[in-house]
Design a protein around this motif. Sequence first.
Motif, mmCIF file in Angstrom:
data_model
loop_
_atom_site.group_PDB
_atom_site.id
_atom_site.type_symbol
_atom_site.label_atom_id
_atom_site.label_comp_id
_atom_site.label_asym_id
_atom_site.label_seq_id
_atom_site.Cartn_x
_atom_site.Cartn_y
_atom_site.Cartn_z
ATOM 1 N N ARG A 186 1.618 -2.705 -9.100
ATOM 2 C CA ARG A 186 0.177 -2.871 -9.217
ATOM 3 C C ARG A 186 -0.186 -3.552 -10.550
ATOM 4 N NH1 ARG A 186 -5.182 0.403 -8.401
ATOM 5 N NH2 ARG A 186 -5.932 0.143 -10.504
ATOM 6 N N ILE A 198 -21.119 1.324 -1.622
ATOM 7 C CA ILE A 198 -20.619 0.353 -0.646
ATOM 8 C C ILE A 198 -19.320 0.832 0.003
ATOM 9 C CG2 ILE A 198 -19.811 -2.037 -0.419
ATOM 10 C CD1 ILE A 198 -21.722 -2.284 -3.077
ATOM 11 N N ILE A 223 -6.884 -9.760 -13.313
ATOM 12 C CA ILE A 223 -8.284 -9.328 -13.235
ATOM 13 C C ILE A 223 -8.595 -8.068 -14.033
ATOM 14 C CG2 ILE A 223 -8.868 -10.416 -11.016
ATOM 15 C CD1 ILE A 223 -8.243 -7.684 -9.682
ATOM 16 N N LEU A 237 -14.286 -6.779 -12.850
ATOM 17 C CA LEU A 237 -14.588 -8.124 -12.355
ATOM 18 C C LEU A 237 -15.831 -8.096 -11.456
ATOM 19 C CD1 LEU A 237 -13.800 -11.107 -12.017
ATOM 20 C CD2 LEU A 237 -12.444 -10.413 -10.047
ATOM 21 N N GLN A 270 -6.042 -8.756 -0.081
ATOM 22 C CA GLN A 270 -6.775 -7.516 -0.321
ATOM 23 C C GLN A 270 -7.894 -7.730 -1.339
ATOM 24 O OE1 GLN A 270 -4.603 -4.013 -1.551
ATOM 25 N NE2 GLN A 270 -6.276 -2.697 -0.907
ATOM 26 N N THR A 275 -12.768 6.900 0.687
ATOM 27 C CA THR A 275 -11.399 6.410 0.529
ATOM 28 C C THR A 275 -10.512 7.224 1.471
ATOM 29 O OG1 THR A 275 -11.126 7.925 -1.303
ATOM 30 C CG2 THR A 275 -11.586 5.661 -1.881
ATOM 31 N N LYS A 335 -17.209 -6.725 -1.205
ATOM 32 C CA LYS A 335 -18.098 -5.614 -1.562
ATOM 33 C C LYS A 335 -19.023 -6.021 -2.706
ATOM 34 C CE LYS A 335 -14.594 -2.270 -0.393
ATOM 35 N NZ LYS A 335 -13.560 -1.432 -1.010
ATOM 36 N N LYS A 336 -18.474 -6.905 -3.555
ATOM 37 C CA LYS A 336 -19.282 -7.372 -4.669
ATOM 38 C C LYS A 336 -20.504 -8.126 -4.130
ATOM 39 C CE LYS A 336 -17.931 -10.872 -7.062
ATOM 40 N NZ LYS A 336 -17.000 -11.705 -7.814
ATOM 41 N N LEU A 370 0.774 -1.235 0.000
ATOM 42 C CA LEU A 370 0.000 0.000 0.000
ATOM 43 C C LEU A 370 0.805 1.285 0.000
ATOM 44 C CD1 LEU A 370 -2.520 -1.329 2.598
ATOM 45 C CD2 LEU A 370 -3.137 -0.567 0.323
ATOM 46 N N SER A 408 -4.588 6.683 -9.508
ATOM 47 C CA SER A 408 -3.687 5.535 -9.565
ATOM 48 C C SER A 408 -4.145 4.371 -8.697
ATOM 49 C CB SER A 408 -2.283 5.958 -9.139
ATOM 50 O OG SER A 408 -2.335 6.387 -7.803
ATOM 51 N N ARG A 409 -5.046 4.614 -7.762
ATOM 52 C CA ARG A 409 -5.539 3.533 -6.893
ATOM 53 C C ARG A 409 -6.938 3.091 -7.298
ATOM 54 N NH1 ARG A 409 -1.716 1.678 -2.813
ATOM 55 N NH2 ARG A 409 -0.081 3.197 -3.098
ATOM 56 N N GLU A 412 -11.688 -7.068 -0.593
ATOM 57 C CA GLU A 412 -12.386 -6.153 -1.484
ATOM 58 C C GLU A 412 -13.560 -6.845 -2.163
ATOM 59 O OE1 GLU A 412 -12.147 -2.996 -2.727
ATOM 60 O OE2 GLU A 412 -10.935 -2.527 -0.997
HETATM 61 C C1 HEM Z 1 -18.664 -3.546 -5.766
HETATM 62 C C2 HEM Z 1 -17.451 -3.979 -5.525
HETATM 63 C C3 HEM Z 1 -16.243 -3.126 -5.224
HETATM 64 C C4 HEM Z 1 -16.169 -1.808 -4.832
HETATM 65 C C5 HEM Z 1 -17.309 -0.819 -4.588
HETATM 66 C C6 HEM Z 1 -14.756 -1.496 -4.702
HETATM 67 C C7 HEM Z 1 -14.264 -0.238 -4.359
HETATM 68 C C8 HEM Z 1 -12.924 0.078 -4.272
HETATM 69 C C9 HEM Z 1 -12.399 1.406 -4.032
HETATM 70 C C10 HEM Z 1 -13.232 2.659 -3.797
HETATM 71 C C11 HEM Z 1 -11.045 1.327 -4.058
HETATM 72 C C12 HEM Z 1 -10.069 2.485 -4.004
HETATM 73 C C13 HEM Z 1 -9.466 2.672 -2.654
HETATM 74 C C14 HEM Z 1 -8.574 3.901 -2.630
HETATM 75 O O1 HEM Z 1 -8.572 4.743 -3.523
HETATM 76 O O2 HEM Z 1 -7.882 3.999 -1.643
HETATM 77 C C15 HEM Z 1 -10.698 -0.062 -4.282
HETATM 78 C C16 HEM Z 1 -9.402 -0.551 -4.321
HETATM 79 C C17 HEM Z 1 -9.087 -1.872 -4.546
HETATM 80 N N1 HEM Z 1 -9.949 -2.880 -4.931
HETATM 81 FE FE1 HEM Z 1 -11.962 -2.718 -5.035
HETATM 82 N N2 HEM Z 1 -14.016 -2.600 -5.002
HETATM 83 C C18 HEM Z 1 -14.871 -3.625 -5.328
HETATM 84 C C19 HEM Z 1 -14.546 -4.897 -5.734
HETATM 85 C C20 HEM Z 1 -13.269 -5.386 -5.842
HETATM 86 C C21 HEM Z 1 -12.923 -6.707 -6.267
HETATM 87 C C22 HEM Z 1 -13.928 -7.759 -6.741
HETATM 88 C C23 HEM Z 1 -11.557 -6.813 -6.187
HETATM 89 C C24 HEM Z 1 -10.642 -7.968 -6.516
HETATM 90 C C25 HEM Z 1 -10.715 -8.741 -7.464
HETATM 91 C C26 HEM Z 1 -11.055 -5.546 -5.731
HETATM 92 C C27 HEM Z 1 -9.715 -5.273 -5.510
HETATM 93 C C28 HEM Z 1 -9.220 -4.047 -5.104
HETATM 94 C C29 HEM Z 1 -7.813 -3.791 -4.799
HETATM 95 C C30 HEM Z 1 -6.671 -4.816 -4.871
HETATM 96 C C31 HEM Z 1 -7.726 -2.432 -4.438
HETATM 97 C C32 HEM Z 1 -6.471 -1.663 -4.042
HETATM 98 C C33 HEM Z 1 -5.893 -0.961 -5.240
HETATM 99 C C34 HEM Z 1 -4.700 -0.081 -4.900
HETATM 100 O O3 HEM Z 1 -4.525 0.323 -3.748
HETATM 101 O O4 HEM Z 1 -3.962 0.226 -5.842
HETATM 102 N N3 HEM Z 1 -12.121 -4.697 -5.534
HETATM 103 N N4 HEM Z 1 -11.854 -0.789 -4.429
#
Ligand code: HEM
Length: 347
Positions: free
Chosen positions: A80, A254, A87, A330, A183, A258, A190-191, A68, A322-323, A187
Amino acid sequence: MIDNTESVRGSGGYFRYGRTGIYKTHLFGKPSIIICIPEMCRRVMTDDQHFRVGYSTSFMKLLGSELLASYSPEEYKGVRRLATAPIVGHNSLAEYIDGIEDLIMNSLDEWSSMNHPIELLKEITFKVMIGIFLGFNNNSVIAKVGHLFPIMSNALISLPVNVQGFAFHKALKPRRKLARIIQSIVEGRKKTVAMMWSVIYLTEHPHILKKVKEEQEEIIQARPPSQKGLNIREIKQMAYLVKVIDEIIRITTITFTTFREAHVDVNINGCYVIPEGWRLLSWARAVHLDPEYHPNPQQFIPSRWEDYNVKVGSFIPFGYGSRLCPGMDLAKLGITIFLHYFLLNYK
Ligand code: HEM
């Protein structure tokens, strides 16, 4: 300048219905600013030079700070890209359709034969993540790590106390076993929540449910008899379902916020000076429910997404910059496949 902002406690009534502005608060043990202005949310999420991710200590430690925070913005881009390659992109995702479809169909089948209330959906997401990162039908892995998952989930929101009996301590060992995918699994939950909300919103809006079903039936009818199961071309044809899912994601938001932290004093738009060490919370839920950006925000109106020109930064369910969530496509794919089978075959 920050002193001019209103102080608020918690995230309750103020933000539930949307309210443009920025607010000072004290959350998770640190002075924080809650941002409910799209332009500012965008600035904070894209300015990696001044802001870094700022989750709670437990979260950072359990997920591995190397994932992170400790990379420079440039190094992080490469890491990253490698970590999320399985995915991201339609080609990668198309490969999982069969696996996800099988999991969803089997689970729905199993649940429909049970005659007692069940904890719907929870395990599907977990199996999908394990499937993608470690192989589908990998029941031995699921058996080995499945029980560790609730331990990790509880610990992420606990105090970082490494003493026997505390949730954080219990999670340190599992963390090593699950390090590569933790992670994504967390994450991925949330799905699951989004799937659950979809069912609730569609049940409460029968005219929308009818329209979604009609679209899905049309897709099935146009299919050659030899074809079994969905393919990526059909999924791309589900124009109305895409709007329904976007609207569910907007209205429920959901990931309500952030987390970033200023690592130097930062002046934003010449108006506010954010002191070093302060957390910045881009409060997506407030922005998504603000009538200034989304008229009648409390109403479930999928048709608003037809030619809808949303202001930059005013629809940020998956973050920005970038995040940006690498699991975004997916997650949408999983919800789409689930709704397709659920709506066509079950009540
Ligand atoms: C409805 C479902 C989901 C929502 C609403 C969601 C939302 C988010 C949000 C808002 C962030 C950004 C966090 C930030 O900016 O600090 C994030 C990051 C991330 N999400 Fe999701 N997510 C979902 C599903 C998933 C799924 C299914 C996966 C994996 C396959 C996933 C993997 C990740 C990862 C690895 C990060 C970190 C990325 C980074 O820090 O570069 N997410 N998610």
